[in-house]
Design an enzyme around this catalytic site. Structure first.
Site, PDB file in Angstrom:
ATOM      1  CB  CYS A   1       1.977  -2.771 -13.638  1.00 30.39           C
ATOM      2  SG  CYS A   1       0.607  -3.227 -13.563  1.00 30.39           S
TER       3      CYS A   1
ATOM      4  CD  GLU B   1       5.083  -2.734 -10.283  1.00 34.71           C
ATOM      5  OE1 GLU B   1       4.295  -2.726 -10.837  1.00 34.71           O
ATOM      6  OE2 GLU B   1       5.002  -4.364 -10.039  1.00 34.71           O
TER       7      GLU B   1
ATOM      8  CB  CYS C   1       1.195  -8.442 -12.422  1.00 28.94           C
ATOM      9  SG  CYS C   1       1.467  -7.124 -13.808  1.00 28.94           S
TER      10      CYS C   1
ATOM     11  CB  CYS D   1       5.576  -5.704 -14.135  1.00 29.92           C
ATOM     12  SG  CYS D   1       4.526  -4.100 -13.561  1.00 29.92           S
TER      13      CYS D   1
HETATM   14 ZN    ZN Z   1       2.280  -5.268 -12.958  1.00 33.86          ZN
END
Ligand code: ZN
Length: 146
Positions: free
Chosen positions: A61, A63, A103, A106
């Site tokens: 991801c 992040e 998500c 994360c």
């Molecule tokens: Zn994520």
């Protein structure tokens, strides 16, 4: 809307713009579609984009990429505020680059690095800033509770 939600200030809008700039400059259809930006506790901004992968479980991801840069480049592990934005597919001119919620994985990551982190999230037609604790009730723990 709970009391802990706040409206965006100048610092939050600046962070959203940094995330948008990151994905605008590195967008690749189906490979890089999400941008993220975080402000560390020391006030520095780091950006990232997601790394999608043919083998889905290898995808990372945006992040996490931003946090990785903060750790490597500045030794900063504290997150004051973080945001992610999604770039629309090519040809979809009706949609802008919009703020998206992190998500579940994360949310765990953000909490692990800074339980006091704030996250910018879509909130109906506006955008709000919420504490990570609000996005992650009953967080996973290896320890038995009680
Ligand atoms: Zn994520």
């Amino acid at each position: 809307m709970s009391q802990s939600r706040q409206q965006l200030g100048k610092a939050e809008r600046e962070l959203i713009e940094a995330a948008k700039d990151a994905i605008r400059s590195r967008y690749r259809d189906e490979w890089q579609e999400v941008g993220a930006a975080l402000r560390t506790r020391s006030g520095k901004i780091f950006t990232g984009v997601n790394l999608d992968a043919y083998l889905g479980r290898m995808a990372v991801c945006a992040e996490a990429v931003a946090l990785g840069r903060a750790v490597v480049e500045a030794g900063d592990t504290g997150i004051d505020t973080i945001v992610a934005v999604r770039h629309p597919p090519p040809g979809d001119k009706d949609r802008a680059i919009n703020v998206v919620s992190p998500c579940g994985a994360c949310r765990e990551l953000i909490f692990d690095y800074d339980p006091k982190a704030r996250v910018i999230v879509p909130n109906g037609k506006v955008t709000a800033v919420v504490p990570i604790t609000e996005l992650l009730p009953n967080k996973y723990s290896r320890e038995a509770e009680g």
